[in-house]
Design an enzyme around this catalytic site. Structure first.
Site, PDB file in Angstrom:
ATOM      1  N   HIS A 269       0.844  -1.197   0.000  1.00  0.00           N
ATOM      2  CA  HIS A 269       0.000   0.000   0.000  1.00  0.00           C
ATOM      3  C   HIS A 269       0.875   1.240   0.000  1.00  0.00           C
ATOM      4  O   HIS A 269       1.964   1.239   0.584  1.00  0.00           O
ATOM      5  CB  HIS A 269      -0.923   0.016   1.232  1.00  0.00           C
ATOM      6  CG  HIS A 269      -2.019   1.017   1.089  1.00  0.00           C
ATOM      7  ND1 HIS A 269      -1.887   2.320   1.523  1.00  0.00           N
ATOM      8  CD2 HIS A 269      -3.229   0.928   0.505  1.00  0.00           C
ATOM      9  CE1 HIS A 269      -2.992   2.980   1.219  1.00  0.00           C
ATOM     10  NE2 HIS A 269      -3.822   2.162   0.600  1.00  0.00           N
ATOM     11  N   GLU A 322      -7.857  -4.946  -1.116  1.00  0.00           N
ATOM     12  CA  GLU A 322      -8.367  -5.652  -2.280  1.00  0.00           C
ATOM     13  C   GLU A 322      -8.185  -7.162  -2.179  1.00  0.00           C
ATOM     14  O   GLU A 322      -8.808  -7.924  -2.913  1.00  0.00           O
ATOM     15  CB  GLU A 322      -7.713  -5.085  -3.536  1.00  0.00           C
ATOM     16  CG  GLU A 322      -7.851  -3.566  -3.539  1.00  0.00           C
ATOM     17  CD  GLU A 322      -8.016  -2.951  -4.895  1.00  0.00           C
ATOM     18  OE1 GLU A 322      -7.814  -3.660  -5.878  1.00  0.00           O
ATOM     19  OE2 GLU A 322      -8.343  -1.765  -4.958  1.00  0.00           O
TER      20      GLU A 322
HETATM   21  C1  LIG Z   1      -0.294  -0.191  -4.004  1.00  0.00           C
HETATM   22  C2  LIG Z   1       1.127   0.052  -4.512  1.00  0.00           C
HETATM   23  C3  LIG Z   1       1.061   0.729  -5.886  1.00  0.00           C
HETATM   24  C4  LIG Z   1       1.849   0.974  -3.545  1.00  0.00           C
HETATM   25  O1  LIG Z   1       3.157   1.025  -3.910  1.00  0.00           O
HETATM   26  P1  LIG Z   1       4.196   2.120  -3.351  1.00  0.00           P
HETATM   27  O2  LIG Z   1       4.032   2.281  -1.891  1.00  0.00           O
HETATM   28  O3  LIG Z   1       4.061   3.321  -4.200  1.00  0.00           O
HETATM   29  O4  LIG Z   1       5.534   1.409  -3.518  1.00  0.00           O
HETATM   30  P2  LIG Z   1       6.468   1.325  -4.773  1.00  0.00           P
HETATM   31  O5  LIG Z   1       5.664   1.128  -6.013  1.00  0.00           O
HETATM   32  O6  LIG Z   1       7.376   2.492  -4.707  1.00  0.00           O
HETATM   33  O7  LIG Z   1       7.262   0.002  -4.426  1.00  0.00           O
HETATM   34  C5  LIG Z   1       8.247  -0.068  -3.380  1.00  0.00           C
HETATM   35  C6  LIG Z   1       8.893  -1.442  -3.386  1.00  0.00           C
HETATM   36  O8  LIG Z   1       7.961  -2.426  -2.917  1.00  0.00           O
HETATM   37  C7  LIG Z   1       7.719  -3.377  -3.933  1.00  0.00           C
HETATM   38  N1  LIG Z   1       6.307  -3.706  -3.927  1.00  0.00           N
HETATM   39  C8  LIG Z   1       5.267  -2.885  -3.640  1.00  0.00           C
HETATM   40  N2  LIG Z   1       4.106  -3.554  -3.745  1.00  0.00           N
HETATM   41  C9  LIG Z   1       4.438  -4.815  -4.118  1.00  0.00           C
HETATM   42  C10 LIG Z   1       3.673  -5.956  -4.396  1.00  0.00           C
HETATM   43  N3  LIG Z   1       2.362  -5.939  -4.320  1.00  0.00           N
HETATM   44  N4  LIG Z   1       4.310  -7.091  -4.756  1.00  0.00           N
HETATM   45  C11 LIG Z   1       5.652  -7.103  -4.830  1.00  0.00           C
HETATM   46  N5  LIG Z   1       6.449  -6.057  -4.582  1.00  0.00           N
HETATM   47  C12 LIG Z   1       5.836  -4.912  -4.235  1.00  0.00           C
HETATM   48  C13 LIG Z   1       8.120  -2.703  -5.240  1.00  0.00           C
HETATM   49  O9  LIG Z   1       8.462  -3.634  -6.224  1.00  0.00           O
HETATM   50  C14 LIG Z   1       9.301  -1.901  -4.776  1.00  0.00           C
HETATM   51  O10 LIG Z   1      10.387  -2.782  -4.614  1.00  0.00           O
HETATM   52  P3  LIG Z   1      11.891  -2.304  -4.849  1.00  0.00           P
HETATM   53  O11 LIG Z   1      12.121  -1.258  -3.802  1.00  0.00           O
HETATM   54  O12 LIG Z   1      12.680  -3.546  -4.658  1.00  0.00           O
HETATM   55  O13 LIG Z   1      11.916  -1.738  -6.239  1.00  0.00           O
HETATM   56  C15 LIG Z   1       1.879  -1.275  -4.630  1.00  0.00           C
HETATM   57  O14 LIG Z   1       2.028  -1.858  -3.365  1.00  0.00           O
HETATM   58  C16 LIG Z   1       1.246  -2.249  -5.604  1.00  0.00           C
HETATM   59  O15 LIG Z   1       1.449  -2.131  -6.826  1.00  0.00           O
HETATM   60  N6  LIG Z   1       0.459  -3.262  -5.084  1.00  0.00           N
HETATM   61  C17 LIG Z   1      -0.191  -4.215  -5.946  1.00  0.00           C
HETATM   62  C18 LIG Z   1      -1.475  -3.634  -6.529  1.00  0.00           C
HETATM   63  C19 LIG Z   1      -2.578  -3.530  -5.509  1.00  0.00           C
HETATM   64  O16 LIG Z   1      -2.832  -4.448  -4.746  1.00  0.00           O
HETATM   65  N7  LIG Z   1      -3.238  -2.366  -5.523  1.00  0.00           N
HETATM   66  C20 LIG Z   1      -4.326  -2.077  -4.617  1.00  0.00           C
HETATM   67  C21 LIG Z   1      -3.928  -1.003  -3.663  1.00  0.00           C
HETATM   68  S1  LIG Z   1      -5.156  -0.738  -2.402  1.00  0.00           S
END
Ligand SMILES: CC(C)(COP(=O)(O)OP(=O)(O)OC[C@H]1O[C@@H](n2cnc3c(N)ncnc32)[C@H](O)[C@@H]1OP(=O)(O)O)[C@@H](O)C(=O)NCCC(=O)NCCS
Length: 388
Positions: A269, A322
């Site tokens: 998240h 989700e």
């Molecule tokens: C929700 C989300 C976009 C938030 O991401 P964020 O806080 O902006 O984090 P980032 O995109 O900067 O990712 C940070 C790190 O965590 C990892 N990471 C984040 N969510 C991940 C996931 N669901 N699975 C695997 N790795 C994940 C990224 O690959 C990244 O790794 P790195 O540092 O080795 O490159 C992300 O967690 C995600 O894409 N989740 C899956 C989609 C989902 O379930 N969305 C519903 C949200 S309520």
């Protein structure tokens, strides 16, 4: 690197942690795993009140008393039917795409035209409040009708005498939900009405800040919401459980995903660095169903959590809203293609409350970007020079 404006300040990527406005609607405390609507814990609300009560709280600022609730429900009921002009156009929209979110995005744009919505800039507060309620009231009707048309079935008309969630499920599935399914979905929808300054809410408020009409704000919000990183994950999370099939395959699945650089849907998240309280509540809701899918989901969650802690140390990746949303909606009889659209039935109440609040702020949201291309101004090359 020289900034384009000496007064500009750089903020963290993705605007993470940047406060851009003030709100009375609610907030998310990521490190505590807590979020609230106005002065109440959103999870406490989801466990205690119905959809219309929470919606009234967001839109009008208070939990309704008995009389206010009756009036609010009546009003919502009267606004739920689709205007005739829109009902006539819906089959044509449905013929262009299978995706219910795309359909509702287009339909709400038309709805704004049919309702002759005026720009927020010109509309008075009562007019804006009425449009906010009307758009959120008609959204489930559009979505349910879109689903049925895509299935080759006749849309079912709204019944203004029913509760909002009850009527949505009836229009969607063709039958009144049983009390258990209704409560499960209602809890989910109350818990997802609003969630701080997330991407779609921010989008809605940016558009509202320009003074555009309310439908334009919703079209933008839905576009933002449709992305898999935001609202588009519940069906993908459930799909992952389907692919895994049995608990012994969970660890290999998650290791393979991470090795390939993919994300595990339903985990992680942008704000929470601890358990997502919505996921914790929805796990309890899911456990109210006696079904092997729930056992699988609970087992897989633990394996994913442990393995992600090993493979992505320090990232604190837990199940988000989700992950269990898909499980709960499936067990309540909602088709997976309608998971994200059903999330939208709730979130539109939050977007519209945010649009109303933003409409009172005269300042337009207009940030800057740091230019990192070749240094300007360069001489414009002649056509001959470019052809040479
Ligand atoms: C929700 C989300 C976009 C938030 O991401 P964020 O806080 O902006 O984090 P980032 O995109 O900067 O990712 C940070 C790190 O965590 C990892 N990471 C984040 N969510 C991940 C996931 N669901 N699975 C695997 N790795 C994940 C990224 O690959 C990244 O790794 P790195 O540092 O080795 O490159 C992300 O967690 C995600 O894409 N989740 C899956 C989609 C989902 O379930 N969305 C519903 C949200 S309520």
């Amino acid at each position: 690197m020289r900034s384009t404006d000496q007064l500009a300040v750089m903020v963290p990527a993705g605007l993470a942690g940047v406060v851009v406005t003030e709100t009375e609607l609610g907030d998310v405390r990521g490190s505590e795993g807590f979020y609230h609507y106005r002065q109440y814990s959103a999870i406490d609300l989801a466990e205690a009140v119905g959809f219309e009560e929470a919606w009234h709280l967001l839109l009008h600022g208070n939990l309704p008393d008995a009389e206010q609730l009756v009036r609010f429900r009546e009003k919502v009921g009267s606004l739920r039917p689709m205007p005739d002009g829109l009902a006539a156009l819906l089959p044509a929209i449905c013929a262009t795409t299978d995706d219910a979110l795309t359909i509702v995005r287009t339909a709400l744009s038309l709805w704004g035209g049919i309702r002759r919505l005026r720009p927020l800039f010109d509309a008075d507060p009562d007019e804006i409040a009425e449009a906010a309620m009307a758009s959120a009231a008609v959204t489930p009707t559009i979505l349910a009708a879109a689903h049925r048309i895509r299935q080759g079935q006749e849309p079912i008309e709204a019944d203004p005498t029913l509760g909002h969630v009850d009527d949505y499920l009836r229009m969607l599935t063709g039958a009144r939900p049983n009390a258990h399914d209704l409560r499960a979905v209602e809890q989910y929808l109350v818990s997802t009405m609003d969630h701080g300054f997330n991407a779609s809410t921010f989008t809605a408020r940016v558009i509202a800040s320009t003074g555009a009409d309310l439908a334009a704000c919703l079209v933008g919000a839905i576009g933002s919401f449709s992305g898999p990183k935001h609202g588009g994950a519940p069906s993908r999370a459930l799909q992952a459980l389907d692919e895994i099939g049995s608990l012994d395959r969970a660890e290999a699945y998650v290791r393979d995903k991470i090795e390939r650089g993919d994300r595990v849907m339903g985990f992680g998240h942008a704000v929470y660095r601890t358990k997502d309280p919505r996921s914790e509540m929805l796990r309890r809701t899911a456990l109210g169903y006696d079904d092997p899918l729930v056992d699988l989901a609970v087992g897989v969650e633990a394996v994913f959590e442990r393995t992600l802690a090993e493979l992505k140390p320090g990232r604190e990746l837990f199940a988000n809203v989700e992950y269990y949303a898909g499980v709960v909606m499936k067990l309540a009889g909602i088709d997976p293609s309608m998971f994200t659209p059903t999330f939208c039935v709730a979130r539109v109440a939050g977007w519209t409350a945010n649009i109303v609040e933003q409409s009172r702020d005269p300042k337009m949201i207009r940030p800057s970007a740091r230019y990192v291309g070749p240094p300007p101004p360069q001489p414009v090359p002649s056509l001959a020079a470019r052809l040479a």
